[in-house]
Scaffold this active site. Structure first.
Site, short mmCIF file in Angstrom:
data_model
loop_
_atom_site.label_atom_id
_atom_site.label_comp_id
_atom_site.label_asym_id
_atom_site.label_seq_id
_atom_site.Cartn_x
_atom_site.Cartn_y
_atom_site.Cartn_z
N ASP A 101 0.85 -1.17 0.00
CA ASP A 101 0.00 0.00 0.00
C ASP A 101 0.90 1.24 0.00
OD1 ASP A 101 -2.52 1.37 0.23
OD2 ASP A 101 -2.00 1.78 2.30
N ASP A 148 -0.29 5.14 0.77
CA ASP A 148 -0.60 6.09 1.84
C ASP A 148 -0.52 5.41 3.20
OD1 ASP A 148 -1.22 8.48 0.35
OD2 ASP A 148 -3.04 7.49 -0.32
#
Length: 344
Positions: free
Chosen positions: A26, A28
């Site tokens: 991922d 953010d």
């Protein structure tokens, strides 16, 4: 308790970057926050890559194109090509392309990431409900997306046009804090129409499928900061996961995690890719669960922690006590005092 329910974080005798062929990362809250690299991310990813681990960046944010994301990562010191980036825009575009004719028009409520992904699948982005769209797709369009775009989506959806969403994350991290995400915007259209969109992004299977198609991963490790997207997505895909504590998940949320939100491994940040993972021992027979110098037990109304050592070892032991006590549910025991002792 059914077989296969995770009751403790697992250990690993070898670095995770060697145990898995691909890291599905991922962005953010894991690699960067507010556009700036998170501490230790750049160096850790460089070492993992040099050791042979493939790095793929998997994001529910449909606003930016893979080229733009790759450029940003490269500027941060993480050399990345567009083919290393997988977005929920790509996943939803594939989903739409499987349900509408080739060359069909799609009403876009979002940014360039959606438009590029639709064109990649041979679909034609349009801007109005009056452009005879075969589908409506909604993705994060940034903080300045005009309110009228939600009305445009609502007009088409109420006419019976199939509605798709890149993802339904209610929030998104920003440099100033937590902001409304695409899920909040989807709720606006849901309220106005009473309809339900078909969703592609994490934690749902279309996103995992898109990631595997594009990376060819055989033994992937999902790396994320959110229990309800990254970790649940790994659970739904039947693959292992590493939760890093650099994003939105805190210790209390981790201890209360139901089975589909329990990660395989827990670490502070991306340095966890480069190490083995300590084993949690014990069976909860009164002696408790041990990791490092800590022992955790489940009392009548709260979690207890004794010993000393690395805070993360204490957290891993607490996870074992909490998850074992909860079984297939969510642990309701108070872990506040134990977490405070760890500084978490």
């Amino acid at each position: 308790m059914s077989q296969g329910v995770r009751t403790r974080p697992e250990g690993s005798g070898q670095p995770l970057s060697e145990a898995y062929d691909t890291a599905l990362l991922d962005l953010d809250g894991v690699v960067y926050a507010g556009g700036s690299a998170i501490a230790h991310a750049v160096d850790s990813l460089a070492v993992a890559r040099s050791g042979g681990m493939r790095l793929a960046y998997v994001t529910n944010n449909a606003l930016r194109t893979p080229d733009t994301v790759a450029g940003h990562l490269t500027e941060l010191g993480i050399p990345t090509g567009a083919d290393d980036v997988i977005t929920s825009a790509q996943a939803v575009a594939r989903l739409i392309s499987e349900q509408v004719p080739a060359g069909a028009r799609v009403l876009v409520i979002g940014g360039d990431g959606l438009r590029v992904a639709l064109r990649e699948r041979g679909l034609v982005p349009v801007e109005s409900a009056d452009d005879d769209p075969a589908a409506v797709v909604q993705g994060y369009g940034g903080p300045d997306l005009p309110w009228g775009r939600f009305a445009e989506a609502s007009y088409a959806v109420r006419r019976g046009v199939p509605w798709f969403a890149s993802n339904t994350d209610l929030t998104i991290p920003s440099g100033r804090g937590i902001a409304p995400g695409n899920g909040a915007a989807v709720e606006v259209v849901r309220i106005a129409t009473g309809a339900e969109p078909k969703v592609a992004g994490k934690p749902l299977p279309p996103m995992h499928r898109e990631t595997i198609i594009r990376t060819g991963a055989k033994h992937p490790l999902v790396v994320g900061d959110r229990l309800d997207t990254d970790i649940e997505g790994a659970f739904n895909g039947g693959v292992d996961s590493l939760l890093v504590l650099t994003g939105v998940t805190d210790g209390a949320q981790l201890l209360a995690a139901p089975p589909h939100h329990r990660p395989t491994y827990v670490d502070a940040d991306l340095r966890g890719l480069l190490t083995g993972q300590p084993e949690v021992t014990g069976d909860g027979d009164g002696a408790g669960f041990r990791c490092g110098g800590w022992t955790a037990t489940a009392g009548a109304d709260r979690l207890e922690l004794a010993g000393d050592g690395e805070a993360l070892d204490g957290l891993r032991a607490l996870c074992a006590a909490a998850w074992t006590a909860a079984g297939e549910g969510s642990c309701a025991l108070d872990g506040g005092k134990a977490l405070a002792r760890l500084g978490l």
